[in-house]
Write a protein that holds these residues in place. Structure first.
Motif, mmCIF file in Angstrom:
data_model
loop_
_atom_site.group_PDB
_atom_site.id
_atom_site.type_symbol
_atom_site.label_atom_id
_atom_site.label_comp_id
_atom_site.label_asym_id
_atom_site.label_seq_id
_atom_site.Cartn_x
_atom_site.Cartn_y
_atom_site.Cartn_z
ATOM 1 N N PHE A 48 0.862 -1.213 0.181
ATOM 2 C CA PHE A 48 -0.052 -0.079 -0.128
ATOM 3 C C PHE A 48 0.672 1.240 0.004
ATOM 4 O O PHE A 48 0.422 2.169 -0.710
ATOM 5 C CB PHE A 48 -0.730 0.130 1.276
ATOM 6 N N LYS A 49 2.109 1.400 0.556
ATOM 7 C CA LYS A 49 2.747 2.430 0.942
ATOM 8 C C LYS A 49 3.366 2.991 -0.820
ATOM 9 O O LYS A 49 3.723 3.915 -0.988
ATOM 10 C CB LYS A 49 4.152 2.111 1.616
ATOM 11 N N SER A 50 3.479 1.640 -1.622
ATOM 12 C CA SER A 50 3.984 2.095 -2.786
ATOM 13 C C SER A 50 3.095 2.804 -3.704
ATOM 14 O O SER A 50 3.382 3.181 -4.905
ATOM 15 C CB SER A 50 4.530 0.872 -3.563
ATOM 16 N N LEU A 51 1.737 2.688 -3.550
ATOM 17 C CA LEU A 51 0.825 3.383 -4.343
ATOM 18 C C LEU A 51 0.909 4.942 -4.209
ATOM 19 O O LEU A 51 0.816 5.331 -2.845
ATOM 20 C CB LEU A 51 -0.513 2.813 -3.819
ATOM 21 N N PRO A 52 0.988 5.598 -5.333
ATOM 22 C CA PRO A 52 1.056 7.015 -5.206
ATOM 23 C C PRO A 52 -0.118 7.669 -4.601
ATOM 24 O O PRO A 52 0.053 8.989 -3.905
ATOM 25 C CB PRO A 52 1.361 7.428 -6.718
ATOM 26 N N GLU A 53 -1.307 7.251 -4.714
ATOM 27 C CA GLU A 53 -2.661 7.872 -4.126
ATOM 28 C C GLU A 53 -2.796 7.695 -2.597
ATOM 29 O O GLU A 53 -3.381 8.414 -2.088
ATOM 30 C CB GLU A 53 -3.687 7.449 -4.908
ATOM 31 N N VAL A 54 -1.744 6.672 -2.086
ATOM 32 C CA VAL A 54 -2.032 6.569 -0.413
ATOM 33 C C VAL A 54 -1.105 7.645 0.259
ATOM 34 O O VAL A 54 0.144 7.734 0.020
ATOM 35 C CB VAL A 54 -1.378 5.129 -0.271
ATOM 36 N N GLU A 55 -2.010 8.552 1.119
ATOM 37 C CA GLU A 55 -1.197 9.537 1.717
ATOM 38 C C GLU A 55 -1.061 8.938 3.365
ATOM 39 O O GLU A 55 0.030 9.362 3.640
ATOM 40 C CB GLU A 55 -2.214 10.626 1.929
ATOM 41 N N ALA A 56 -1.813 8.139 3.675
ATOM 42 C CA ALA A 56 -1.466 7.715 5.097
ATOM 43 C C ALA A 56 -1.931 6.084 5.502
ATOM 44 O O ALA A 56 -2.988 6.159 4.902
ATOM 45 C CB ALA A 56 -2.160 8.713 6.099
ATOM 46 N N ILE A 57 -1.335 5.549 6.271
ATOM 47 C CA ILE A 57 -2.126 4.306 6.686
ATOM 48 C C ILE A 57 -1.847 4.252 8.210
ATOM 49 O O ILE A 57 -0.824 4.543 8.902
ATOM 50 C CB ILE A 57 -1.089 2.935 6.164
ATOM 51 N N VAL A 58 -2.832 3.898 9.057
ATOM 52 C CA VAL A 58 -3.049 3.931 10.577
ATOM 53 C C VAL A 58 -3.364 2.530 11.066
ATOM 54 O O VAL A 58 -4.433 2.026 10.405
ATOM 55 C CB VAL A 58 -3.729 5.226 10.993
ATOM 56 N N LEU A 59 -3.147 2.315 12.186
ATOM 57 C CA LEU A 59 -3.848 1.063 12.865
ATOM 58 C C LEU A 59 -4.758 1.786 14.000
ATOM 59 O O LEU A 59 -4.318 2.430 14.817
ATOM 60 C CB LEU A 59 -2.865 0.390 13.652
ATOM 61 N N GLY A 60 -5.936 1.328 14.000
ATOM 62 C CA GLY A 60 -7.116 1.704 14.965
ATOM 63 C C GLY A 60 -7.742 0.651 15.620
ATOM 64 O O GLY A 60 -7.002 -0.586 15.741
ATOM 65 N N GLY A 61 -8.744 0.793 15.982
ATOM 66 C CA GLY A 61 -9.427 -0.027 16.823
ATOM 67 C C GLY A 61 -8.739 -0.589 18.180
ATOM 68 O O GLY A 61 -8.036 0.337 18.644
ATOM 69 N N SER A 62 -9.103 -1.674 18.918
ATOM 70 C CA SER A 62 -8.632 -1.922 20.211
ATOM 71 C C SER A 62 -7.130 -2.333 20.313
ATOM 72 O O SER A 62 -6.246 -1.907 21.058
ATOM 73 C CB SER A 62 -9.146 -3.039 20.720
ATOM 74 N N ARG A 63 -6.648 -2.904 18.895
ATOM 75 C CA ARG A 63 -5.087 -2.984 18.775
ATOM 76 C C ARG A 63 -4.458 -1.504 18.913
ATOM 77 O O ARG A 63 -3.418 -1.681 19.402
ATOM 78 C CB ARG A 63 -4.894 -3.778 17.650
ATOM 79 N N GLY A 64 -4.993 -0.739 18.092
ATOM 80 C CA GLY A 64 -4.528 0.516 18.206
ATOM 81 C C GLY A 64 -4.137 1.236 19.322
ATOM 82 O O GLY A 64 -3.516 1.983 19.545
ATOM 83 N N LYS A 65 -5.061 0.796 20.297
ATOM 84 C CA LYS A 65 -5.204 1.561 21.721
ATOM 85 C C LYS A 65 -4.309 0.509 22.650
ATOM 86 O O LYS A 65 -4.321 0.886 23.840
ATOM 87 C CB LYS A 65 -6.718 1.582 22.130
ATOM 88 N N GLN A 66 -3.642 -0.225 22.230
ATOM 89 C CA GLN A 66 -3.049 -1.435 22.918
ATOM 90 C C GLN A 66 -3.777 -1.642 23.982
ATOM 91 O O GLN A 66 -3.607 -2.114 25.103
ATOM 92 C CB GLN A 66 -1.711 -0.688 23.348
ATOM 93 N N GLN A 67 -5.238 -2.166 23.650
ATOM 94 C CA GLN A 67 -6.054 -2.757 24.391
ATOM 95 C C GLN A 67 -6.539 -4.352 23.944
ATOM 96 O O GLN A 67 -7.678 -4.706 24.167
ATOM 97 C CB GLN A 67 -7.279 -1.848 24.953
ATOM 98 N N GLY A 68 -5.977 -4.626 22.777
ATOM 99 C CA GLY A 68 -6.570 -5.710 22.030
ATOM 100 C C GLY A 68 -6.359 -7.056 22.902
ATOM 101 O O GLY A 68 -5.611 -7.171 23.550
ATOM 102 N N ASP A 69 -6.971 -8.108 22.596
ATOM 103 C CA ASP A 69 -7.028 -9.327 23.083
ATOM 104 C C ASP A 69 -6.754 -10.423 21.847
ATOM 105 O O ASP A 69 -6.700 -10.063 20.861
ATOM 106 C CB ASP A 69 -8.100 -10.008 23.940
ATOM 107 N N HIS A 70 -6.730 -11.804 22.144
ATOM 108 C CA HIS A 70 -6.583 -12.804 21.011
ATOM 109 C C HIS A 70 -7.724 -12.648 20.144
ATOM 110 O O HIS A 70 -7.625 -13.409 19.055
ATOM 111 C CB HIS A 70 -6.498 -14.170 21.869
ATOM 112 N N LEU A 71 -8.873 -11.985 20.512
ATOM 113 C CA LEU A 71 -10.049 -11.997 19.452
ATOM 114 C C LEU A 71 -10.009 -10.775 18.664
ATOM 115 O O LEU A 71 -10.814 -10.598 17.718
ATOM 116 C CB LEU A 71 -11.317 -12.013 20.405
ATOM 117 N N SER A 72 -9.278 -9.997 18.881
ATOM 118 C CA SER A 72 -9.250 -8.514 18.451
ATOM 119 C C SER A 72 -8.607 -8.530 16.918
ATOM 120 O O SER A 72 -7.683 -9.303 16.765
ATOM 121 C CB SER A 72 -8.395 -7.633 19.099
#
Length: 415
Positions: A170-194
């Motif tokens: 995805f980083k190689s695509l010229p139209e991509v400006e940003a990629i981010v991790l969200g959700g519970s894993r992004g908050k460092q609150q994820g578990d094995h089901l996340s």
């Protein structure tokens, strides 16, 4: 009962955590973080520890009385700004230099702690800046406790190796400006089901076949181009962890934030997208436009926004016609189980939205909502008990008086 600290326990914990931290640093010194948050690399994390060693030293030397300034102009109320200032200072150093500063500071504090007495660590009020805790807890949090945070932070930000080659596509695509991790894993609150919630911001829609080409080799299952909420690809990585790709336009997202702060507040999930913006971890940010957007809204005064959420939600919960509490009462009287479920869902979406706003916290999303609400400093009496009673038998009507009292207690918190 408060934990009793001893000089020996603090020293042993700090030594153990320091050694584990330095092994982790040496093994990964040349590995870039996959995710970037406030701290963008190992240097930033180590300098953060060093910065708090210095704060502890100043506080113990001066032993100030409240109101406490951690540094000139910085108190516990603007702690976030202080930590970002420390991060900015780190940028003047190399990792090698910061390792030297940190280890030197660590050794200084190990010697200093060894000269203290156990009763000094546990005495109440001896150091006013530690209130409501004691010196032992404060030192532990700046030593072993902080080192454990650093270990967890570095391990998290190094990321899942299964993601790195996938995201490079995805980083190689010229139209991509940003990629981010969200959700519970992004908050460092994820578990094995996340799942991994990966948000891809692009200047134009990415062709489905292009997405398939990038994602396909790295997943055991993938359904492409869902349009249920936003444009998404949803599936499972080869390591068995679920993953969702959500595709957005950054200009549209900026406009959404502007509308929010200009008064267009969604009912029930008012600040969810703001929480999403501020808690996501940056994976790729071509021109640092996403980081700039985060910084804009991280430090903006949100008090007026929270008050607007409260003003908008309370009349719909109770006291005006038609409010959700009255609609729940009618549905119970009719024994209309579908209507009761529907109205309760709407009621609690507004209830928790209001409760988070009262605490001046952005809406964290619908997962684990009660669990998060129970940790808030301001909450109505009998919150957990009443919610449990409501859902025990929703058509019985036995819960109505309790629910009404819960609503009134919530309203009191707004005064």
């Amino acid at each position: 009962m408060k934990h009793e600290f001893t000089v020996t326990s603090i020293l042993e914990d700090a030594r153990k955590k320091h050694d584990a931290l330095m092994v982790l640093v040496e093994q990964n010194a040349s590995v870039p973080f996959l995710y970037m948050d406030r701290d963008e690399n190992i240097r930033d994390v180590l300098y953060h520890l060093y910065g708090w060693h210095q704060i502890l030293s100043d506080l113990m030397t001066k032993n100030p009385i409240p109101p406490i300034e951690l540094r000139p102009g910085y108190t516990w109320k603007n702690l976030t700004e202080l930590n970002y200032k420390i991060k900015k200072e780190a940028e003047s150093y190399t990792l090698h230099e910061v390792k030297h500063l940190f280890n030197q500071s660590h050794n200084h504090w190990m010697s200093k702690i060894a000269q203290l007495f156990d009763h000094t660590l546990n005495a109440a009020g001896l150091y006013p800046f530690t209130a409501p805790s004691n010196l032992g807890e404060f030192i532990h949090e700046c030593m072993g406790g902080h080192y454990q945070w650093a270990i967890q932070t570095i391990e998290f930000h190094l990321g899942d190796p299964y993601l790195r080659p996938l995201l490079e596509g995805f980083k190689s695509l010229p139209e991509v400006e940003a990629i981010v991790l969200g959700g519970s894993r992004g908050k460092q609150q994820g578990d094995h089901l996340s799942d991994y919630d990966i948000y891809v911001y692009a200047t134009k829609p990415i062709d489905v076949e292009e997405r398939r080409r990038i994602i396909g080799p790295h997943v055991s299952l993938m359904e492409y181009n869902h349009q249920f909420f936003e444009t998404e690809d949803d599936g499972v990585l080869n390591n068995g962890i679920g993953i969702e790709f959500i595709y957005r336009n950054l200009d549209d997202f900026k406009a959404m934030m502007e509308r929010l702060f200009n008064g267009q507040v969604n009912r029930g999930y008012s600040t969810c997208f703001l929480d999403n913006l501020l808690t996501t971890k940056i994976i790729y940010d071509k021109k640092r436009a996403y980081k700039s957007l985060q910084d804009t809204y991280r430090f903006i005064d949100k008090a007026a926004l929270y008050q607007q959420v409260i003003r908008q939600n309370i009349p719909l919960l109770y006291g005006t016609q038609p409010n959700y509490f009255d609609q729940i009462v009618k549905a119970v009287k009719r024994q209309d189980i579908i209507a009761v479920n529907h109205r309760l869902t709407e009621y609690f979406s507004l209830f928790f939205d209001t409760l988070f706003a009262i605490n001046q916290i952005n809406h964290p999303g619908e997962k684990r909502m009660l669990e998060k609400a129970l940790s808030l400093p301001k909450q109505p009496k009998e919150l957990e008990k009443t919610v449990g009673k409501v859902f025990d038998n929703i058509t019985s009507g036995d819960f109505l008086k309790d629910l009404e009292q819960l609503t009134l207690d919530l309203i009191k918190l707004t005064k």
